[in-house]
Design a protein around this motif. Sequence first.
Motif, PDB file in Angstrom:
ATOM      1  N   GLN A  39       0.817  -1.219   0.000  1.00  0.00           N
ATOM      2  CA  GLN A  39       0.000   0.000   0.000  1.00  0.00           C
ATOM      3  C   GLN A  39       0.854   1.273   0.000  1.00  0.00           C
ATOM      4  O   GLN A  39       0.316   2.371   0.060  1.00  0.00           O
ATOM      5  N   SER A  40       2.162   1.123  -0.082  1.00  0.00           N
ATOM      6  CA  SER A  40       3.078   2.265   0.000  1.00  0.00           C
ATOM      7  C   SER A  40       3.576   2.660  -1.377  1.00  0.00           C
ATOM      8  O   SER A  40       3.560   1.871  -2.317  1.00  0.00           O
ATOM      9  N   ASP A  41       4.071   3.895  -1.461  1.00  0.00           N
ATOM     10  CA  ASP A  41       4.681   4.329  -2.714  1.00  0.00           C
ATOM     11  C   ASP A  41       6.179   4.023  -2.682  1.00  0.00           C
ATOM     12  O   ASP A  41       6.716   3.559  -1.669  1.00  0.00           O
ATOM     13  N   THR A  42       6.845   4.264  -3.782  1.00  0.00           N
ATOM     14  CA  THR A  42       8.262   3.928  -3.908  1.00  0.00           C
ATOM     15  C   THR A  42       9.111   4.626  -2.863  1.00  0.00           C
ATOM     16  O   THR A  42      10.024   4.019  -2.280  1.00  0.00           O
ATOM     17  N   GLU A  43       8.810   5.874  -2.583  1.00  0.00           N
ATOM     18  CA  GLU A  43       9.591   6.621  -1.601  1.00  0.00           C
ATOM     19  C   GLU A  43       9.505   5.965  -0.222  1.00  0.00           C
ATOM     20  O   GLU A  43      10.513   5.852   0.493  1.00  0.00           O
ATOM     21  N   GLU A  44       8.330   5.530   0.168  1.00  0.00           N
ATOM     22  CA  GLU A  44       8.170   4.865   1.462  1.00  0.00           C
ATOM     23  C   GLU A  44       8.897   3.522   1.492  1.00  0.00           C
ATOM     24  O   GLU A  44       9.489   3.151   2.511  1.00  0.00           O
ATOM     25  N   MET A  45       8.871   2.813   0.376  1.00  0.00           N
ATOM     26  CA  MET A  45       9.589   1.533   0.321  1.00  0.00           C
ATOM     27  C   MET A  45      11.092   1.750   0.387  1.00  0.00           C
ATOM     28  O   MET A  45      11.813   0.979   1.036  1.00  0.00           O
ATOM     29  N   GLU A  46      11.593   2.795  -0.262  1.00  0.00           N
ATOM     30  CA  GLU A  46      13.022   3.088  -0.183  1.00  0.00           C
ATOM     31  C   GLU A  46      13.417   3.484   1.236  1.00  0.00           C
ATOM     32  O   GLU A  46      14.497   3.127   1.712  1.00  0.00           O
ATOM     33  N   PHE A  47      12.532   4.199   1.928  1.00  0.00           N
ATOM     34  CA  PHE A  47      12.800   4.546   3.321  1.00  0.00           C
ATOM     35  C   PHE A  47      12.889   3.272   4.172  1.00  0.00           C
ATOM     36  O   PHE A  47      13.743   3.165   5.062  1.00  0.00           O
ATOM     37  N   ALA A  48      12.020   2.297   3.908  1.00  0.00           N
ATOM     38  CA  ALA A  48      12.066   1.026   4.636  1.00  0.00           C
ATOM     39  C   ALA A  48      13.388   0.303   4.374  1.00  0.00           C
ATOM     40  O   ALA A  48      13.990  -0.262   5.303  1.00  0.00           O
ATOM     41  N   ALA A  49      13.863   0.330   3.131  1.00  0.00           N
ATOM     42  CA  ALA A  49      15.156  -0.288   2.809  1.00  0.00           C
ATOM     43  C   ALA A  49      16.291   0.438   3.538  1.00  0.00           C
ATOM     44  O   ALA A  49      17.212  -0.199   4.065  1.00  0.00           O
ATOM     45  N   LEU A  50      16.219   1.758   3.611  1.00  0.00           N
ATOM     46  CA  LEU A  50      17.210   2.546   4.352  1.00  0.00           C
ATOM     47  C   LEU A  50      17.186   2.165   5.826  1.00  0.00           C
ATOM     48  O   LEU A  50      18.240   1.992   6.453  1.00  0.00           O
ATOM     49  N   GLN A  51      16.002   2.001   6.399  1.00  0.00           N
ATOM     50  CA  GLN A  51      15.890   1.617   7.805  1.00  0.00           C
ATOM     51  C   GLN A  51      16.491   0.228   8.044  1.00  0.00           C
ATOM     52  O   GLN A  51      17.140  -0.007   9.063  1.00  0.00           O
ATOM     53  N   ASN A  52      16.267  -0.688   7.100  1.00  0.00           N
ATOM     54  CA  ASN A  52      16.869  -2.022   7.217  1.00  0.00           C
ATOM     55  C   ASN A  52      18.392  -1.924   7.214  1.00  0.00           C
ATOM     56  O   ASN A  52      19.074  -2.625   7.959  1.00  0.00           O
ATOM     57  N   ALA A  53      18.930  -1.056   6.357  1.00  0.00           N
ATOM     58  CA  ALA A  53      20.374  -0.863   6.300  1.00  0.00           C
ATOM     59  C   ALA A  53      20.891  -0.244   7.602  1.00  0.00           C
ATOM     60  O   ALA A  53      21.958  -0.623   8.099  1.00  0.00           O
TER      61      ALA A  53
END
Length: 163
Positions: A39-53
């Motif tokens: 349900q998220s846009d690309t920017e939110e998904m990239e933020f999630a990847a950043l948080q994982n990193a």
Amino acid sequence: MRVYLPSTLTAARAVLRDRTVPAGTAFAVTPALREWYSQSDTEEMEFAALQNAARACLRLLDADPDAPPRRFVFAADVEEKGVRVRDDLERGAVEVLGPVPLASVRAVHTDDPADSEAQAAVRAAVDAVLEADLGSDDAAFVVDGAEGFELLWFATQELADLL
């Protein structure tokens, strides 16, 4: 493909010296991450990847007890053929197969070096991250405390000033 490569201050110094980020585990918007955040846009998904990193930085800091308690994440654009998706390890995990030239790094994300509260939270999270990975709710709460401090964005040209 945009990848987020976790690092430490010690390793970031080597990146600046060698002009490359070493190959290894990184995070990106992978099929499993896309499905989890459907349900998220690309920017939110990239933020999630950043948080994982950023969380992976805690594990790196645990392995290098002499490194200052600051998370470093390099955001880089790499060819998809140079990346292998590893959603089997962790949602959003990828393996970067070769070194990434510093010229491919688009930004550096790090904790505020002047924020002693962030440093204390990161230090506590480093001490708790392995227990959190093993399922401890108390340790996960401590790790979440560090995640409450957002990483600052810096241009690649500012890397030397951050070290």
